[in-house]
Design a protein around this motif. Structure first.
Motif, PDB file in Angstrom:
ATOM      1  N   LYS A 389      13.924  95.326  67.693  1.00 22.15           N
ATOM      2  CA  LYS A 389      12.858  94.531  67.053  1.00 22.15           C
ATOM      3  C   LYS A 389      13.122  93.033  67.250  1.00 22.15           C
ATOM      4  N   ALA A 390      14.400  92.654  67.212  1.00 23.04           N
ATOM      5  CA  ALA A 390      14.758  91.252  67.452  1.00 23.04           C
ATOM      6  C   ALA A 390      14.432  90.848  68.888  1.00 23.04           C
ATOM      7  N   VAL A 391      14.698  91.738  69.839  1.00 27.04           N
ATOM      8  CA  VAL A 391      14.380  91.457  71.250  1.00 27.04           C
ATOM      9  C   VAL A 391      12.866  91.351  71.437  1.00 27.04           C
ATOM     10  N   ILE A 392      12.118  92.219  70.767  1.00 20.61           N
ATOM     11  CA  ILE A 392      10.649  92.159  70.837  1.00 20.61           C
ATOM     12  C   ILE A 392      10.149  90.787  70.373  1.00 20.61           C
ATOM     13  N   ASP A 393      10.680  90.317  69.245  1.00 24.50           N
ATOM     14  CA  ASP A 393      10.280  89.002  68.728  1.00 24.50           C
ATOM     15  C   ASP A 393      10.621  87.894  69.721  1.00 24.50           C
ATOM     16  N   ARG A 394      11.841  87.966  70.290  1.00 20.68           N
ATOM     17  CA  ARG A 394      12.264  86.905  71.239  1.00 20.68           C
ATOM     18  C   ARG A 394      11.458  86.971  72.532  1.00 20.68           C
ATOM     19  N   ALA A 395      11.098  88.164  72.983  1.00 18.18           N
ATOM     20  CA  ALA A 395      10.303  88.305  74.207  1.00 18.18           C
ATOM     21  C   ALA A 395       8.905  87.727  74.013  1.00 18.18           C
ATOM     22  N   LYS A 396       8.326  87.921  72.836  1.00 22.37           N
ATOM     23  CA  LYS A 396       7.014  87.328  72.546  1.00 22.37           C
ATOM     24  C   LYS A 396       7.102  85.794  72.592  1.00 22.37           C
ATOM     25  N   GLU A 397       8.186  85.260  72.052  1.00 23.08           N
ATOM     26  CA  GLU A 397       8.394  83.807  72.084  1.00 23.08           C
ATOM     27  C   GLU A 397       8.529  83.303  73.513  1.00 23.08           C
ATOM     28  N   ALA A 398       9.129  84.126  74.386  1.00 21.94           N
ATOM     29  CA  ALA A 398       9.311  83.735  75.789  1.00 21.94           C
ATOM     30  C   ALA A 398       7.967  83.528  76.478  1.00 21.94           C
ATOM     31  N   ILE A 399       6.984  84.315  76.102  1.00 24.00           N
ATOM     32  CA  ILE A 399       5.641  84.146  76.678  1.00 24.00           C
ATOM     33  C   ILE A 399       5.037  82.818  76.225  1.00 24.00           C
ATOM     34  N   GLU A 400       5.295  82.456  74.971  1.00 23.94           N
ATOM     35  CA  GLU A 400       4.714  81.231  74.416  1.00 23.94           C
ATOM     36  C   GLU A 400       5.414  79.971  74.922  1.00 23.94           C
ATOM     37  N   GLY A 401       6.713  80.047  75.201  1.00 20.01           N
ATOM     38  CA  GLY A 401       7.442  78.874  75.686  1.00 20.01           C
ATOM     39  C   GLY A 401       8.810  78.746  75.053  1.00 20.01           C
ATOM     40  N   VAL A 402       9.086  77.595  74.472  1.00 23.29           N
ATOM     41  CA  VAL A 402      10.397  77.318  73.872  1.00 23.29           C
ATOM     42  C   VAL A 402      10.296  77.496  72.359  1.00 23.29           C
ATOM     43  N   PRO A 403      11.073  78.399  71.769  1.00 21.80           N
ATOM     44  CA  PRO A 403      11.001  78.578  70.313  1.00 21.80           C
ATOM     45  C   PRO A 403      11.786  77.496  69.572  1.00 21.80           C
TER      46      PRO A 403
END
Length: 631
Positions: A389-403
């Motif tokens: 679930k943590a990887v899913i959240d980080r992967a979504k952020e990767a699409i958006e740019g820099v978290p």
């Protein structure tokens, strides 16, 4: 890679945390010294509270999700009921308040009329109460770096955190000796626009802090946090940069990381990448896999699970910092939130015992294309689900740019994920401490007694102690600057240049040879220069005596001199040894006469180094040669 930081819109702000060397802690009367003794232990579980805004801070929520428990060790020598959160805090240390105000005035800051204490929510276990107390004291100041002003936004006086001793699987062990030591937190404006300027700003603030003579020195007593952003990137806070020389590298590597994440985001959007949120159990599929990690997980009753990242192939394995990839960021997030050892992803497979055939079967089972990436985790089922679930959240952020996030500085200048960036929801008022009136007479007294700044001290050292420019600068910025002045005042018959070179050059020399100079205490230097002043030790023997104290810090000077064969000789004994050396080299003296001095001096010092002063040896040798020549 050469980067144009101005074009990239680089903005850097610093937060400097410096421990103060006060007699007592900030909110109790315990001493500010670390103590490894453990008399008792206390077990606690912490939960976040609502801020004054009625919200729970997102960073605190992450700590709660980790499910950690905390064990606190303490000794009555360094902690009391205040540290244990069993007694209300005492009024703040007046000494710490004065030092903090002095620092504020040295940085041209405006001070508040009433100082309020706030609680900052912290539930990583570093404070027994679940919050850190902090007092806002000053604002709107500046320092100058190469002719450019860098704003100083705020100065707070706060209590330091507990010292982490051990991190077990579900319990973190802390020692309470450091908890409550006063420290100043200095925040700059984001006026810094290059890695070099970031380092120079931190250096200048450090110089101002040390000018007070009231800050602690040594590893862990000063910590730099760096806030960094670039155009189209995000504000990222990097915690715990302990070495000044690491600041430039950290800034450069973070800019590089953000640039690469921006490029990855653009490519993911071009591919219409998507994160599939379903978690797939692939334990049966991998039951015969040769990977030791996977086999150990299954053997211990764990599960092997996977997620699909559509359109991510080739990008999860892309390097974003030296030696670190987007997959490393996924792994960091999984480790922090779930405690798993790491992840696998198809950009790096086959590897780690997972074969090409295993990958082929997995792709067929999940019905994914070559453009897709699969992330795999093997561990206890609860941990696996949390990790993915943590990887899913980080992967979504990767699409958006820099978290936006808080990251931890690594020794190589890279960074790793620590927690979300905290917001305003972490603060609320302290109800146990009344507001503190900042007295105008106190401020006036501090203004009239401000310490020398480094540039002023350098000029004084050159004039008063006759040090050259280079040595004066080294000494002013040295850990031993106060000791240097004390030694010069006590031993006026010894040249300050010799004292300075001993404290700077000699110590560097023996450290390079592998000696532990941390064993050296002030009293060792007093013993050395007292022996030198009384003629018990020649200046040529100082380095050997320093080595002796490094090896045997509990011995006295006479024992070290005996061990090193450096017992001072009387003038009669020195004359006798010189006469013997002349006799041994009588033919050279007959032939070269006065010109034999240089060669004979070398042979004399080989026997007398550290046992007799070189100047005395030269005078006696010169006289003895003259006596021989004159018959």
């Amino acid at each position: 890679m050469d980067l144009n930081y101005k074009e990239l819109g680089l903005k850097v702000g610093l937060e400097i945390h410096q421990q103060l060397n006060t007699k007592r802690k900030l909110f109790c009367h315990c001493p500010t010294k670390l103590c490894d003794d453990v008399e008792k232990e206390v077990f606690r579980i912490l939960k976040p509270t609502l801020s004054e805004m009625g919200e729970i801070d997102r960073a605190a929520l992450l700590e709660l999700r980790k499910g950690k428990k905390f064990l606190y060790q303490y000794s009555s020598k360094s902690a009391c009921l205040v540290e244990l959160d069993e007694e209300p805090p005492h009024l703040p240390s007046e000494e710490a308040l004065r030092v903090a105000l002095e620092v504020a005035l040295l940085m041209n800051m405006k001070t508040v009329d009433l100082a309020y204490t706030m609680r900052k929510i912290v539930i990583d276990g570093s404070n027994t109460s679940g919050f850190q107390r902090t007092i806002f004291l000053a604002y709107d100041g500046f320092i100058e770096i190469d002719g450019k002003k860098v704003g100083i936004e705020s100065l707070c006086l706060e209590e330091d955190a507990a010292r982490k001793v051990e991190d077990r699987e579900d319990v973190v062990v802390y020692n309470l000796d450091r908890l409550g030591i006063p420290l100043v937190e200095i925040s700059t404006s984001p006026d810094i626009d290059s890695p070099k300027m970031a380092k120079e700003t931190a250096k200048r603030i450090g110089q101002i802090l040390r000018a007070t003579g009231k800050v602690k020195r040594g590893i862990g007593t000063i910590r730099q946090d760096i806030n960094i952003s670039i155009k189209d990137g995000a504000r990222v806070e990097i915690k715990g940069v302990s070495e000044l020389d690491l600041i430039e590298k950290v800034v450069k590597n973070e800019v590089l990381r953000q640039l690469n994440l921006i490029e990855i985001s653009k490519e993911l959007k071009n591919r219409n990448a998507k994160v599939i949120e379903e978690i797939y159990d692939i334990t049966e599929l991998f039951k015969d896999c040769k990977s030791k990690i996977i086999q150990n997980a299954i053997k211990n009753g764990g599960r092997v699970k996977a997620i699909i990242l559509k359109g991510f192939a080739g990008l999860v394995g892309k390097e974003i910092q030296p030696g670190r990839r987007l997959g490393t960021e996924f792994s960091d997030r999984a480790k922090i939130i779930s405690g798993v050892g790491g992840i696998f992803h198809t950009d790096e497979l086959p590897k780690y015992g997972i074969t090409e055939e295993d990958v082929k079967k997995l792709r067929e089972f999940l019905n994914v294309d070559k453009e897709d990436c699969i992330v795999i985790v093997a561990d206890k089922e609860k941990k696996v689900d949390k990790a993915l679930k943590a990887v899913i959240d980080r992967a979504k952020e990767a699409i958006e740019g820099v978290p936006e996030e808080t990251r931890r500085a690594l020794e190589d200048g890279n960074t790793s994920y620590l927690r979300p960036l905290p917001g305003a929801a972490r603060m609320y008022p302290e109800t146990d401490i009344p507001p503190i009136k900042i007295d105008k007479e106190l401020l006036e007294d501090i203004k009239n007694n401000l310490p020398e700044l480094p540039e002023e001290k350098i000029e004084r050292f050159k004039k008063e102690y006759k040090l050259n420019d280079e040595l004066a600068k080294k000494m002013v910025f040295s850990y031993y600057v106060d000791l240097f002045e004390d030694l010069c005042k006590k031993f006026r018959d010894i040249k300050p240049t010799l004292i300075a070179k001993t404290l700077e050059e000699s110590l560097k020399e023996i450290r390079r040879e592998g000696y532990n100079i941390d064993n050296l205490k002030d009293e060792h230097f007093y013993m050395i220069f007292e022996s030198l002043s009384k003629g018990k030790l020649a200046k040529e023997g100082i380095v050997e005596v320093l080595k002796g104290f490094c090896e045997y810090p509990n011995k006295d000077i006479d024992e070290i001199l005996e061990l090193k064969g450096l017992k001072g000789l009387s003038q009669e004994e020195v004359e006798k040894i010189i006469e013997e050396i002349i006799k041994e080299n009588i033919e050279v003296v007959k032939e070269k006469k006065e010109k034999a001095l240089g060669m004979l001096m070398g042979r004399c010092m080989a026997k007398l180094r550290g046992k007799a002063d070189g100047k005395l040896v030269n005078e006696i040798l010169r006289e003895k040669i003259k006596e021989f020549i004159n018959g």
